[in-house]
Each structure stands twice: as C-alpha cells, then as structure tokens.
Write an enzyme that holds these catalytic residues in place. Sequence first.
Site, PDB file in Angstrom:
ATOM      1  N   THR A 186     -12.533  32.039   2.485  1.00 38.79           N
ATOM      2  CA  THR A 186     -12.583  31.582   3.872  1.00 38.79           C
ATOM      3  C   THR A 186     -11.145  31.284   4.276  1.00 38.79           C
ATOM      4  OG1 THR A 186     -12.652  29.269   3.269  1.00 38.79           O
ATOM      5  CG2 THR A 186     -14.756  30.393   3.462  1.00 38.79           C
ATOM      6  N   GLU A 331     -19.626  30.524   3.735  1.00 40.22           N
ATOM      7  CA  GLU A 331     -20.196  29.606   2.746  1.00 40.22           C
ATOM      8  C   GLU A 331     -21.713  29.739   2.647  1.00 40.22           C
ATOM      9  OE1 GLU A 331     -17.823  28.879   4.882  1.00 40.22           O
ATOM     10  OE2 GLU A 331     -16.405  27.395   4.113  1.00 40.22           O
ATOM     11  N   LYS A 439     -10.725  32.105  16.801  1.00 44.43           N
ATOM     12  CA  LYS A 439     -11.430  33.327  16.416  1.00 44.43           C
ATOM     13  C   LYS A 439     -11.040  34.439  17.371  1.00 44.43           C
ATOM     14  CE  LYS A 439     -15.064  34.081  13.577  1.00 44.43           C
ATOM     15  NZ  LYS A 439     -16.376  33.799  13.051  1.00 44.43           N
ATOM     16  N   TRP A 444     -10.553  35.058  11.931  1.00 49.77           N
ATOM     17  CA  TRP A 444      -9.953  33.741  12.149  1.00 49.77           C
ATOM     18  C   TRP A 444      -8.428  33.824  12.247  1.00 49.77           C
ATOM     19  CZ3 TRP A 444     -13.047  30.168  13.598  1.00 49.77           C
ATOM     20  CH2 TRP A 444     -14.296  29.995  13.037  1.00 49.77           C
TER      21      TRP A 444
HETATM   22  P1  AMP Z   1     -16.924  32.880   8.936  1.00 54.49           P
HETATM   23  O1  AMP Z   1     -17.025  32.020   7.747  1.00 54.49           O
HETATM   24  O2  AMP Z   1     -15.590  33.529   9.123  1.00 54.49           O
HETATM   25  O3  AMP Z   1     -18.043  33.862   8.985  1.00 54.49           O
HETATM   26  O4  AMP Z   1     -17.068  31.965  10.216  1.00 54.49           O
HETATM   27  C1  AMP Z   1     -18.161  31.086  10.345  1.00 54.49           C
HETATM   28  C2  AMP Z   1     -18.046  30.353  11.645  1.00 54.49           C
HETATM   29  O5  AMP Z   1     -18.136  31.259  12.738  1.00 54.49           O
HETATM   30  C3  AMP Z   1     -19.154  29.356  11.873  1.00 54.49           C
HETATM   31  O6  AMP Z   1     -18.905  28.143  11.203  1.00 54.49           O
HETATM   32  C4  AMP Z   1     -19.116  29.222  13.393  1.00 54.49           C
HETATM   33  O7  AMP Z   1     -18.092  28.338  13.804  1.00 54.49           O
HETATM   34  C5  AMP Z   1     -18.751  30.612  13.841  1.00 54.49           C
HETATM   35  N1  AMP Z   1     -19.962  31.372  14.226  1.00 54.49           N
HETATM   36  C6  AMP Z   1     -20.637  32.256  13.490  1.00 54.49           C
HETATM   37  N2  AMP Z   1     -21.664  32.764  14.179  1.00 54.49           N
HETATM   38  C7  AMP Z   1     -21.653  32.185  15.391  1.00 54.49           C
HETATM   39  C8  AMP Z   1     -22.462  32.280  16.568  1.00 54.49           C
HETATM   40  N3  AMP Z   1     -23.489  33.107  16.647  1.00 54.49           N
HETATM   41  N4  AMP Z   1     -22.125  31.495  17.617  1.00 54.49           N
HETATM   42  C9  AMP Z   1     -21.076  30.655  17.575  1.00 54.49           C
HETATM   43  N5  AMP Z   1     -20.280  30.522  16.498  1.00 54.49           N
HETATM   44  C10 AMP Z   1     -20.556  31.276  15.422  1.00 54.49           C
END
Ligand code: AMP
Length: 542
Positions: A186, A331, A439, A444
């Site tokens: 991450t 995670e 994002k 990220w």
């Molecule tokens: P990642 O670990 O890079 O997949 O990012 C996860 C994070 O993306 C989550 O903790 C959220 O903050 C954001 N996220 C993922 N899906 C959504 C969604 N459908 N709507 C809003 N935020 C999202």
Amino acid sequence: MLGLMQNQPLLISALITHAERHHGDGEIVSRRVEGDLHRYQWRDVARRARQVANALDGMQLLFSDRIATLAWNGYRHLELYFGVSGSGRVLHTLNPRLHPDQIAWIANHAEDQVLCFELSFLPLVQAIHARCPGIRQYVALCEADRLPVDSGIPHLVSYEAWIGAQGDRYDWPVFDENSASSMCYTSGTTGNPKAALYSQRSTILHAYAASLPDVMGLSARDSVLPVVPMFHVNAWGIPYAAALNGCKLVFPGPNLDGKSVYELMEAEQVTFAAGVPTVWQMLLGHLKQNGLRFSSLKRTVIGGSACPPAMIDAFREDYGVDVLHAWGMTEMSPLGTLCTLKNRHAGLPAPEQLKIRLKQGRAIFGVDLKIIGDAGEELPWDGKTFGDLYVKGPWVVREYFKGDGGDPLIEGWFPTGDVGTIDGEGYLQITDRSKDVIKSGGEWISSIDIENIAMAHPCVQMAACVGMKHPKWDERPIVAVVKRPGAELSREELLGFYEGKIAKWQVPDDVVFVEAIPLGATGKMLKTRLREQLKDYRLPTA
Ligand code: AMP
C-alpha cells in the site's frame, strides 16, 4: 465430535487444476506489448504454470520466497499467478507506476529473488537493478529472440526460454492453506509503504465471495475483461475468480484508452468488465464521440474511488449496462462492499434507485462493517451519522508484512481510514477519507512525498499538499507554499524542482503561495482548514 468431511486445504493450485479439468477449452485472449492478440485456453495456462513451478524449483527457491512482477494484464502474468503461488512461493506484484526509488525500496523490503518484467519496463529495471542485490534472476516476459542485447542487466533470461527448458509435469505440493500466496504494497500515508500478505486460504475464500450473484456474479458464460491492473490488489481477485468459474478472460495489456478497450470488448464479446472510474470515463467519451454502442457488455464493477453519478446514469440509461459500485482496499484483498439493489427497491422510481446505486454497497458475506465515533462508540446505521469505518473478515489483514506499523487492529477490527455512513438496510456510503493521500487516475499520490520535496527547496518554509477535484483524473495534487522571508520563488521554478524526484504524473499541477498554513493544537497541519481556504481555487489543468 468433528464433521466427517474430507479435509482439503484451500490452495491456489486447486483453481488452476479445476480450470484445466473442467474448463480446459475456455479462452484467454491477451493484447500483448508486441501489439498483437494472443489467444489460448485454460489448459495452456495450467500447462505453462507447471513449467513456471518447475523453473522455480530448479532455482532452488524455498517455500515462501518472493517472485516479483512488473507486468501488464496478460497471459504470462496469469501463468505466474498460478505457477508462483501454486508451488508455495509468494507472488509480489510491483506497481510500475511508482518512482524507481520507491520500486527499488519495495523490492528490497520484500526480499524479492526473481523479477519478471514486461519489455516495456526495461528502462525501469535498468534504473533499479544495481540497487537490488537480492534479485538473482531477471526474466523478460518475451520470446528468446526478443531478449535485448547489451541491456546491462545481469542474469537476464527470456520467459519463453526460462519455462521452455522445463517439463510440463508437476505435482502441486499440498501445504497449510494459511501459507502466504501473494503480496501487495500500500502507499504509506505516513512513513514507508506496507505490504498486505495474502494467504492461499484468504485468496480462495475471496474468489468464492467475488463470484456470488450479488457481488461480481461470474459464470462460465461470462467473457471478463479486467481493466484494473493485475498489480493493483490482484486485479480485484478476478484472475482467481475467473479460474474458479471457467470464465473467458480478456486482457487489455498496456492499451487502456477508450478506443482500444472498446474494440477489444466488441471483438471478444465481453460481458463483464472492472476498473476505476478514470478508465470508464475515457471509454464513455469514445462511445459518445463516435455514436457507438455495446453489443455484449452487461455489467461493470467500478471502484477504487467514488463512482460519479453521471457515470452510473450514462452506463445504465444510455447503454443498458449495470454499474456495480464497489468499495474495498489493498488490506481487504480488496472486496468489502458491492452495490446491488434489494427486492424491495425494484418498484422505486429511477432517481431513487440511483441514490442507492451511488452508495458503495452492502457487506459481502465474510466481511463485517461498523462505524465508530470519536469516543470509540459504535454509531447508528441511519444513513446520516458518519464515523470511522472498521472492518473484519477472513480476507482482511491481521498484520502487515514484517510487522510494519505494529498491530493495526483495534479489538479485532481493522480501521480503514475511511469515513462513512451505513443506512438501515446496511448500505455503506463513503463520505470522506481520513487519510490525506491523493487519488489520481486510480493511483495514490502521497501528499507527504510532495511536501517533503517542496520543503527541500531552499526558498520554501512550509508546504502542504492537497488534492483538488479534476474532471478526468478524479483528483490532482496542488501544493500550498509559505516562502522563506525575503526569498524569491516562482511557481515554475518549484514545479521544475520536482523533475526526476518523483514520477511525472505525481508532480503537483500547481503551486499556491500562501501567508501561512493552518496548524492544529499539536502542531500538525490542518488540511481540512486549508481546503476550506482554497474552496474557490480552480486547477489550471481542469
Ligand atoms: P487501495 O488500497 O489503493 O485500493 O485504496 C483503498 C481506498 O480507496 C479506500 O480506503 C478508499 O479510501 C478508496 N476507495 C476505494 N473504493 C472506493 C469507492 N467506491 N468510493 C470511494 N472511495 C473508494
């Protein structure tokens, strides 16, 4: 008294064995970096995955050793998914969009021993190999005759020569289902990136869950196109779920523009696709501009960041495609919730249905959710009260790789860093995230990285980076800067200062000079206040 059922560990090798025996002629179609389309079947994936396993055994790699990839979505990457994890090693999917410094750091932290990379990432590998002494074999994902000469990379072999020298018979080992199978880092909000280390068991359970009718609803009749990269949380588990169900798989390789994705979807009669909103925006733009329609697409999972209402509407109303809004995180393997309607919503007028579809959805069996207030109390499910979102389940991390960051759990629950509401019917809506990373296009950007670089400039006293809404990329970073007294510094000079220090797409879009950055009681920057101060600001690039 114990049950009297057979005790078979849940192992990834069983997925590929199943796909070979029961869906052997199911097709896998891949757009290659070479530009052409490659086509073969599940039985070929299985055969070549066994050759991968033999190649790894031949190197005397140990159980749980890490094998890294820098690769697009394609058939060779799929073979590595099964060959590496099936033989008891850990597949480590590196994100090629990171800066070489970050990639080198991550590869060393993971103690990767083999790096399999797409030829398009050759310059990246050339930039990092001297800094990664632990990698003892580089494998270019290509034919032997395309192996670059004078690349400067030691111990380099072509993938086809590497596995071609191996037999295709292999007895998949049987071992503890809790053994590690793959890992994904991450982007650290604070400090260094941390790795989620998935297990064989968690991967199989997640694949079952992903297949459910109210989740991805996958079947042997589906032609599935994962646009979400295989280096981003295992393409949301789709390669495993596709093997479990015997789906046809269609891989887009590096070509993710609207035209390429659309043409591939039509040619391969794709029924199901998955990706972040940015990609679908490009696809919808292409359809609109050229007056096109989908002839086969029925459902698309959109997640990774919030799906804009106009996108759900356009897919449904203009093209008859169901959007399934999903929420999850690295995670969580990553699926947490997915949005489908309940029976009682069927009669609601379209605008009311859209309001529900916009939410991130209901918990998938296996995952439980709760929202927590400032005093640690559980908050009501009324669709209004928002709090910190906590999750638990068999495919949610218990701890990060090497114990980094200490114990992340609070009374057995994982705090997601997201903030949301849950309504009376269990639908989650993410209202914000407590983290400050930005994002952009589904990836990220760490605000801390951007601030640190700015603050390394001699004319900068303080810098704070925040994300600004962008119509295409979702968010783009800008950096608010307080100059040192008497210092002369222009916007262009500071932006130029980022060159070579982070990947180009991570460089902020703008610099805003301010008198002061608002600080909280403990001396930390108050970004919420800064965002309020910048509420009338507009990005130059938007
Ligand atoms: P990642 O670990 O890079 O997949 O990012 C996860 C994070 O993306 C989550 O903790 C959220 O903050 C954001 N996220 C993922 N899906 C959504 C969604 N459908 N709507 C809003 N935020 C999202």
